[in-house]
Design a protein around this motif. Structure first.
Motif, PDB file in Angstrom:
ATOM      1  N   LYS A  18       0.812  -1.216   0.000  1.00 43.95           N
ATOM      2  CA  LYS A  18       0.000   0.000   0.000  1.00 43.95           C
ATOM      3  C   LYS A  18       0.845   1.266   0.000  1.00 43.95           C
ATOM      4  O   LYS A  18       0.502   2.248  -0.667  1.00 43.95           O
ATOM      5  N   ASN A  19       1.951   1.271   0.729  1.00 48.09           N
ATOM      6  CA  ASN A  19       2.724   2.501   0.917  1.00 48.09           C
ATOM      7  C   ASN A  19       4.019   2.555   0.120  1.00 48.09           C
ATOM      8  O   ASN A  19       4.632   3.619   0.022  1.00 48.09           O
ATOM      9  N   GLY A  20       4.440   1.417  -0.430  1.00 41.03           N
ATOM     10  CA  GLY A  20       5.723   1.376  -1.108  1.00 41.03           C
ATOM     11  C   GLY A  20       6.840   1.052  -0.128  1.00 41.03           C
ATOM     12  O   GLY A  20       6.734   1.350   1.068  1.00 41.03           O
ATOM     13  N   VAL A  21       7.914   0.467  -0.632  1.00 46.46           N
ATOM     14  CA  VAL A  21       9.006   0.024   0.247  1.00 46.46           C
ATOM     15  C   VAL A  21       9.625   1.189   1.001  1.00 46.46           C
ATOM     16  O   VAL A  21       9.804   1.143   2.228  1.00 46.46           O
ATOM     17  N   ILE A  22       9.949   2.268   0.283  1.00 47.38           N
ATOM     18  CA  ILE A  22      10.654   3.389   0.902  1.00 47.38           C
ATOM     19  C   ILE A  22       9.784   4.068   1.951  1.00 47.38           C
ATOM     20  O   ILE A  22      10.214   4.325   3.081  1.00 47.38           O
ATOM     21  N   HIS A  23       8.551   4.384   1.580  1.00 46.18           N
ATOM     22  CA  HIS A  23       7.666   5.092   2.502  1.00 46.18           C
ATOM     23  C   HIS A  23       7.322   4.227   3.712  1.00 46.18           C
ATOM     24  O   HIS A  23       7.211   4.734   4.839  1.00 46.18           O
ATOM     25  N   TYR A  24       7.170   2.915   3.491  1.00 45.30           N
ATOM     26  CA  TYR A  24       6.812   2.037   4.600  1.00 45.30           C
ATOM     27  C   TYR A  24       7.934   1.966   5.633  1.00 45.30           C
ATOM     28  O   TYR A  24       7.697   2.127   6.837  1.00 45.30           O
ATOM     29  N   PHE A  25       9.162   1.731   5.144  1.00 48.82           N
ATOM     30  CA  PHE A  25      10.276   1.622   6.090  1.00 48.82           C
ATOM     31  C   PHE A  25      10.732   2.985   6.608  1.00 48.82           C
ATOM     32  O   PHE A  25      11.383   3.057   7.654  1.00 48.82           O
ATOM     33  N   ALA A  26      10.359   4.052   5.910  1.00 51.27           N
ATOM     34  CA  ALA A  26      10.714   5.388   6.389  1.00 51.27           C
ATOM     35  C   ALA A  26       9.992   5.725   7.684  1.00 51.27           C
ATOM     36  O   ALA A  26      10.527   6.448   8.533  1.00 51.27           O
ATOM     37  N   HIS A  27       8.782   5.183   7.854  1.00 48.78           N
ATOM     38  CA  HIS A  27       8.043   5.514   9.074  1.00 48.78           C
ATOM     39  C   HIS A  27       8.636   4.824  10.301  1.00 48.78           C
ATOM     40  O   HIS A  27       8.330   5.186  11.432  1.00 48.78           O
ATOM     41  N   PHE A  28       9.541   3.846  10.061  1.00 51.84           N
ATOM     42  CA  PHE A  28      10.240   3.216  11.178  1.00 51.84           C
ATOM     43  C   PHE A  28      11.175   4.210  11.863  1.00 51.84           C
ATOM     44  O   PHE A  28      11.532   4.029  13.025  1.00 51.84           O
ATOM     45  N   ALA A  29      11.580   5.252  11.122  1.00 48.07           N
ATOM     46  CA  ALA A  29      12.521   6.232  11.668  1.00 48.07           C
ATOM     47  C   ALA A  29      11.852   7.240  12.587  1.00 48.07           C
ATOM     48  O   ALA A  29      12.533   8.005  13.269  1.00 48.07           O
ATOM     49  N   GLY A  30      10.518   7.258  12.594  1.00 47.73           N
ATOM     50  CA  GLY A  30       9.812   8.184  13.475  1.00 47.73           C
ATOM     51  C   GLY A  30       9.655   9.555  12.856  1.00 47.73           C
ATOM     52  O   GLY A  30      10.232   9.859  11.799  1.00 47.73           O
ATOM     53  N   PRO A  31       8.898  10.437  13.501  1.00 47.26           N
ATOM     54  CA  PRO A  31       8.623  11.767  12.943  1.00 47.26           C
ATOM     55  C   PRO A  31       9.783  12.751  13.082  1.00 47.26           C
ATOM     56  O   PRO A  31       9.814  13.768  12.403  1.00 47.26           O
ATOM     57  N   VAL A  32      10.743  12.462  13.967  1.00 40.72           N
ATOM     58  CA  VAL A  32      11.874  13.372  14.190  1.00 40.72           C
ATOM     59  C   VAL A  32      13.115  12.803  13.509  1.00 40.72           C
ATOM     60  O   VAL A  32      13.632  11.758  13.913  1.00 40.72           O
ATOM     61  N   LYS A  33      13.586  13.482  12.461  1.00 35.69           N
ATOM     62  CA  LYS A  33      14.702  12.966  11.678  1.00 35.69           C
ATOM     63  C   LYS A  33      15.983  12.844  12.497  1.00 35.69           C
ATOM     64  O   LYS A  33      16.814  11.964  12.236  1.00 35.69           O
ATOM     65  N   LEU A  34      16.158  13.709  13.463  1.00 32.13           N
ATOM     66  CA  LEU A  34      17.376  13.690  14.271  1.00 32.13           C
ATOM     67  C   LEU A  34      17.513  12.382  15.052  1.00 32.13           C
ATOM     68  O   LEU A  34      18.628  11.914  15.303  1.00 32.13           O
ATOM     69  N   LEU A  35      16.369  11.792  15.405  1.00 32.61           N
ATOM     70  CA  LEU A  35      16.377  10.555  16.188  1.00 32.61           C
ATOM     71  C   LEU A  35      16.265   9.304  15.320  1.00 32.61           C
ATOM     72  O   LEU A  35      16.176   8.195  15.847  1.00 32.61           O
ATOM     73  N   ALA A  36      16.281   9.495  14.005  1.00 28.52           N
ATOM     74  CA  ALA A  36      16.099   8.358  13.088  1.00 28.52           C
ATOM     75  C   ALA A  36      17.129   7.238  13.296  1.00 28.52           C
ATOM     76  O   ALA A  36      16.757   6.060  13.318  1.00 28.52           O
ATOM     77  N   PRO A  37      18.433   7.541  13.446  1.00 36.10           N
ATOM     78  CA  PRO A  37      19.402   6.449  13.653  1.00 36.10           C
ATOM     79  C   PRO A  37      19.126   5.621  14.907  1.00 36.10           C
ATOM     80  O   PRO A  37      19.490   4.445  14.964  1.00 36.10           O
ATOM     81  N   LEU A  38      18.479   6.226  15.889  1.00 33.84           N
ATOM     82  CA  LEU A  38      18.142   5.502  17.104  1.00 33.84           C
ATOM     83  C   LEU A  38      16.812   4.759  16.974  1.00 33.84           C
ATOM     84  O   LEU A  38      16.680   3.607  17.411  1.00 33.84           O
ATOM     85  N   MET A  39      15.830   5.423  16.359  1.00 31.70           N
ATOM     86  CA  MET A  39      14.486   4.857  16.283  1.00 31.70           C
ATOM     87  C   MET A  39      14.395   3.678  15.316  1.00 31.70           C
ATOM     88  O   MET A  39      13.635   2.732  15.568  1.00 31.70           O
ATOM     89  N   PHE A  40      15.140   3.735  14.201  1.00 30.19           N
ATOM     90  CA  PHE A  40      14.998   2.693  13.181  1.00 30.19           C
ATOM     91  C   PHE A  40      15.340   1.305  13.721  1.00 30.19           C
ATOM     92  O   PHE A  40      14.532   0.375  13.577  1.00 30.19           O
ATOM     93  N   PRO A  41      16.511   1.100  14.342  1.00 27.58           N
ATOM     94  CA  PRO A  41      16.786  -0.250  14.871  1.00 27.58           C
ATOM     95  C   PRO A  41      15.830  -0.646  15.994  1.00 27.58           C
ATOM     96  O   PRO A  41      15.503  -1.838  16.138  1.00 27.58           O
ATOM     97  N   ILE A  42      15.368   0.315  16.778  1.00 27.34           N
ATOM     98  CA  ILE A  42      14.406   0.007  17.834  1.00 27.34           C
ATOM     99  C   ILE A  42      13.102  -0.501  17.228  1.00 27.34           C
ATOM    100  O   ILE A  42      12.497  -1.466  17.716  1.00 27.34           O
ATOM    101  N   GLU A  43      12.648   0.151  16.139  1.00 25.04           N
ATOM    102  CA  GLU A  43      11.422  -0.282  15.473  1.00 25.04           C
ATOM    103  C   GLU A  43      11.578  -1.667  14.852  1.00 25.04           C
ATOM    104  O   GLU A  43      10.648  -2.485  14.902  1.00 25.04           O
ATOM    105  N   ILE A  44      12.740  -1.935  14.271  1.00 19.87           N
ATOM    106  CA  ILE A  44      12.990  -3.250  13.678  1.00 19.87           C
ATOM    107  C   ILE A  44      12.902  -4.331  14.752  1.00 19.87           C
ATOM    108  O   ILE A  44      12.241  -5.367  14.577  1.00 19.87           O
ATOM    109  N   ILE A  45      13.556  -4.089  15.884  1.00 24.11           N
ATOM    110  CA  ILE A  45      13.518  -5.048  16.987  1.00 24.11           C
ATOM    111  C   ILE A  45      12.095  -5.196  17.520  1.00 24.11           C
ATOM    112  O   ILE A  45      11.640  -6.301  17.845  1.00 24.11           O
ATOM    113  N   SER A  46      11.374  -4.082  17.584  1.00 21.50           N
ATOM    114  CA  SER A  46      10.002  -4.105  18.065  1.00 21.50           C
ATOM    115  C   SER A  46       9.111  -4.978  17.177  1.00 21.50           C
ATOM    116  O   SER A  46       8.303  -5.768  17.674  1.00 21.50           O
ATOM    117  N   HIS A  47       9.276  -4.858  15.867  1.00 20.06           N
ATOM    118  CA  HIS A  47       8.472  -5.654  14.941  1.00 20.06           C
ATOM    119  C   HIS A  47       8.848  -7.128  15.010  1.00 20.06           C
ATOM    120  O   HIS A  47       7.961  -7.985  14.966  1.00 20.06           O
TER     121      HIS A  47
END
Length: 239
Positions: free
Chosen positions: A126-155
């Motif tokens: 529905k959202n496309g690969v890029i847009h879907y995995f982009a939301h794993f980074a969260g709404p704040v780009k500065l925290l993306a390197p921290l949020m992305f692996p946390i979201e992966i582990i969460s899923h």
């Protein structure tokens, strides 16, 4: 469970064939009930058709609160099938001489993997690969390197959560029932039978509602982002 009498175990023996035979039995029961319910459809349902229509209506109502009615109907086949299989499995284990397939980690892990791959597939479709995995980074780009692996582990942890919650609950119920039957006459465990039935229904509901929630998080990314607070935007707005 090794060493405990089951009717199918007396035929196929204990081991892999025991839970496979119980799984096939559950699938046969579900297909039989579905066949009976759809054998002679009527405008005014009765009997098995009425029960099944009430069940499907309840599943749609459950999903509407999470995904909206359109998506609830779209994912009805998956959720309703999972619900029927898990419920029948849970109830089978309450009958002395049978073992619940959901008391085996191989079954619950398979069910969890089906849900995991399906909701991720739907999110990507529905959202496309890029847009879907982009939301794993969260709404704040500065925290993306921290949020992305946390979201992966969460899923990934959802696989463990779904499978072990169902497995642990039903396995514990089966062991409790067998110990109870060995220690007391059959008439005594009537109250525990009721409690085990309630637990089986509850675990089915939990698995179904969590599947709806995971699907909602995958396909409704834009809506969730709109509702999510954005500290940077809020700060700029105040300035």
């Amino acid at each position: 469970m090794e060493g405990i009498f089951t009717y199918l175990g007396a035929i196929f023996g204990h081991g892999q064939m025991l839970f496979i035979s119980h799984m096939i039995l559950v699938a046969g029961i579900v297909l039989f009930v579905a066949k009976i319910a759809t054998k002679s459809l009527r405008a005014v349902p009765g009997g098995t058709q009425n029960v099944m229509e009430s069940y499907l209506g309840g599943v749609i109502s459950m999903g509407t609160d999470v995904l909206g009615e359109e998506n609830a109907r779209k994912y009805l086949p998956l959720i309703a099938t999972l619900g029927l299989f898990i419920f029948t499995s849970n109830m089978l284990g309450i009958i002395p001489g049978f073992e619940s397939p959901t008391s085996n980690i191989n079954i619950t892990l398979t069910l969890a993997m089906i849900v995991f791959f399906y909701y991720n597939y739907e999110g990507i479709r529905k959202n496309g690969v890029i847009h879907y995995f982009a939301h794993f980074a969260g709404p704040v780009k500065l925290l993306a390197p921290l949020m992305f692996p946390i979201e992966i582990i969460s899923h990934l942890s959802r696989i463990v959560s779904l499978s072990f919650r169902l497995f642990g609950s039903i396995r514990g119920d089966d062991m409790f029932l067998w110990v109870l039957l060995m220690l007391t006459p059959w008439i005594v465990p009537l109250a525990p039978f009721f409690l085990l039935t309630v637990m089986g229904v509850l675990q089915t509901f939990v698995f179904m509602i969590l599947t709806f929630v995971y699907l909602a998080g995958a396909v409704a990314i834009d809506e969730s982002h709109e509702k999510a607070p954005n500290p940077i935007a809020d700060t700029m707005g105040e300035v």
